[in-house]
Write a protein that holds these residues in place. Sequence first.
Motif, mmCIF file in Angstrom:
data_model
loop_
_atom_site.group_PDB
_atom_site.id
_atom_site.type_symbol
_atom_site.label_atom_id
_atom_site.label_comp_id
_atom_site.label_asym_id
_atom_site.label_seq_id
_atom_site.Cartn_x
_atom_site.Cartn_y
_atom_site.Cartn_z
ATOM 1 N N GLY A 144 -2.784 10.340 3.512
ATOM 2 C CA GLY A 144 -3.500 9.084 3.682
ATOM 3 C C GLY A 144 -4.909 9.461 4.411
ATOM 4 N N ASP A 154 0.822 -1.181 -0.054
ATOM 5 C CA ASP A 154 -0.063 0.062 -0.108
ATOM 6 C C ASP A 154 0.738 1.270 -0.032
ATOM 7 N N ASN A 155 0.128 2.456 -0.528
ATOM 8 C CA ASN A 155 1.026 3.834 -0.307
ATOM 9 C C ASN A 155 1.307 4.034 1.206
ATOM 10 N N TYR A 192 -3.213 4.933 8.723
ATOM 11 C CA TYR A 192 -3.981 3.555 9.405
ATOM 12 C C TYR A 192 -3.267 3.568 10.766
ATOM 13 N N ILE A 220 -9.101 2.535 5.157
ATOM 14 C CA ILE A 220 -8.436 3.284 4.217
ATOM 15 C C ILE A 220 -9.198 3.569 2.957
ATOM 16 N N ARG A 237 -8.907 4.805 -0.714
ATOM 17 C CA ARG A 237 -7.949 4.562 -1.796
ATOM 18 C C ARG A 237 -8.429 5.304 -3.075
ATOM 19 N N GLY A 279 -5.372 10.922 -2.268
ATOM 20 C CA GLY A 279 -4.192 11.542 -1.396
ATOM 21 C C GLY A 279 -3.292 11.880 -1.987
ATOM 22 N N ASN A 292 -0.911 6.232 3.247
ATOM 23 C CA ASN A 292 -1.857 5.450 3.703
ATOM 24 C C ASN A 292 -1.644 4.477 4.903
#
Length: 417
Positions: free
Chosen positions: A244, A211-212, A219, A251, A253, A260, A215
Amino acid sequence: MAGDRTRERPRSQASAGDLLHLVRSGRAITRGALQEATGLSRATVGQRLDRLFRAGWLREGAGGPAGSPTGGRPSLRLEFDDAHAVVLAVSLDTRHARAAVLTLTGELLAERSGALSVDEGPERVLGALGGWFAGLLKEAGRSADAVCGIGLGVPGPVDTATGRVVQPPIMPGWDGYDIRGRLGRAFAEQAGGEGGEGGSGDAAGVPVLVDNDANLMAYGEQRTGHPDCAAFALVKVSTGIGAGVVVGGQIYRGIDGGAGDIGHIRVPEGAGTLCRCGSYGCLAAVASGRALARRLTEAGVPAESGSDVRELLAEGHPEAVRLAREAGRSVGEVLATVVTLLNPGVLMIAGDLAGTPFLTGVRELLYQRALPRSTAHLDVVIARLGERSALVGAGALVVEHLYAPDRAEERLVALGL
């Protein structure tokens, strides 16, 4: 969402995975409470709990105050057993990386950080991370067989369905690369597991989630420090700029991982300034750590990256402080729109520039440009977990994926339980 599975499924059909979720969420922590929440009989609850006990996922602890309504001894409390497996978590930045072994409840068992440049390409970088894993597991006193999953945060937009980055502005050579498959193989090769199928991202049965990084930072910070915040936004300002967003505990996305990416919003003060993405006038081109490093160097203060700027800020260097506050104002102007759109309860600043000068600049423009209605209940704060926030988020992402009701049920069947 996973948290609603027991309501989506008829109560009488609640699975062992549903029961596990009820225990992990704290909604039902005794056998009687599980019966009441699901409508299952005592015998059926017992059978499904037995599968979870045999898997090593649940245990019974000391009796709590929740006894039978008719009196008698308190019921034994059911607890998620976080000792049966560990998670490997990695946060990859443009010039360095941080990796850790975490328990299933987020406790850090071993950690390593070091220089590792994304410019070296995915084959080299991911292979090096595989080598890190072996040392970390040895330090943590755990074997490769104890690893249930790997979580990786990267500084670019990610299509989470495939685990591949999509047109990353600051990750040359990574676009569309099979990160999950390569990292899974690196783990298997270096940490002693057996290789999985090519490209599956499932070496020795170990899933890899990508994932980014912003993000995952959001989280991790939201879950540990602001679990009751229904709309949470984090802005990472380091070599680049990204955000994020966590809404309703999940999250956000966008449709393909692009949500984001505020660093590439055009700003007036950036006109004529070329960004690494190839466009002119991006926020990152004037307010990122890389941009400030360039401006400091031009002013006779050598700096190459956001981490160099961070060190200068820690020393109180006056020009670095001035530029950080100015950058904060530029970011704050963009965030006025973000806050108006999302109406978050918490806006968190993270990354190399996260500090008083930058935060002051953000607040100046944000409160000046955003409607009072949008900021009336907004807390603008600096990240608590610092450089570990993405690791915590990556670990939590893996655990939530593996122990979600349907996935947990699939895993129990695969274990023959």
